[in-house]
Design a protein around this motif. Sequence first.
Motif: not given
Length: 298
Positions: A271-294
């Motif tokens: 099914g669906y995956f969220i994919y992104y370059p490694s440099r985005r991992q450090s952004l707090p707002a981005f981590r919130v989005i990924v954690d919610a989607l996991r």
Amino acid sequence: MARQDFNDLLWFLAVAEERSFTRAAAKLGITQSTLSHTIKQLEARMGIRLLNRTTRSVATTEAGERLRLSLGPRVAEIDAEIAALMEFRDKPAGTIRLTLSDHACASVVWPKLRPVLSAYPDIRLELSLDGGLRNIVEDGFDAGVRLGESVEKDMIAVRIGPDWRMVAVAAPAYFARRAAPAHPQELVGHDCMNMRQARSGGLYAWEFEKDGQELRVRVDGQLTVNTSYAMIDPALRGYGIAFVPEDLVAQHIAAGDLVQVLGDWCPKFPGYFIYYPSRRQSLPAFRVIVDALRQGEA
């Protein structure tokens, strides 16, 4: 170049990346005439032509392309560093841009991110619905959402949804006129709904698999669309066979409004995956989005 000219460089970068003054101006929130005048002044100060302009397109010159390739990564690093500073705020903040399909948005992403926007009012979310595969780095997205088999290999990928499958369905009235296909190759003689692919512009060949045998069938019919959602009503009204994600028609199948065929030729796939370059991992707002989607979180 003087420090006050840095904004002009950012505006040039927007035009070079969008390859359009119109789109760049909309992205920057300025008028097209102001943007065009600013770029001309920049070129005059540098004594170099950066862009080739025609009535239909904009392209970088050799010097402009060199400047674009030099500026792009540096601006991205600055943006990432500034966004990382948001960690010092009480709550994560910033804009997160995602590219995804309409089905991914409706079935997985939006249901999981609705609560995020309520819980984090300083996070802004931009969802770009696009059936084609996008280069998320070049196109300025923070991440993309695609099926597992489509994820770029050099990206970090996190599963956000269960396995699913495509199914072939039509109304009982249609099969009252035409015998149901027992094999995918029999679809060639049926009225089927075609899907126009966003990037290539070609028609999607229906994909089937059974006992290790893979088949791709080119179908034909009166109706061609560019989204699965547009097939549902025509299928219910008996216009032909549609090939759509199972979750879109599960209720119609259960109610008897649609009949599924070739079920044993329609296996599930990642099914669906969220994919992104490694440099985005450090952004707090981005981590919130990924954690919610996991996958596993509602």
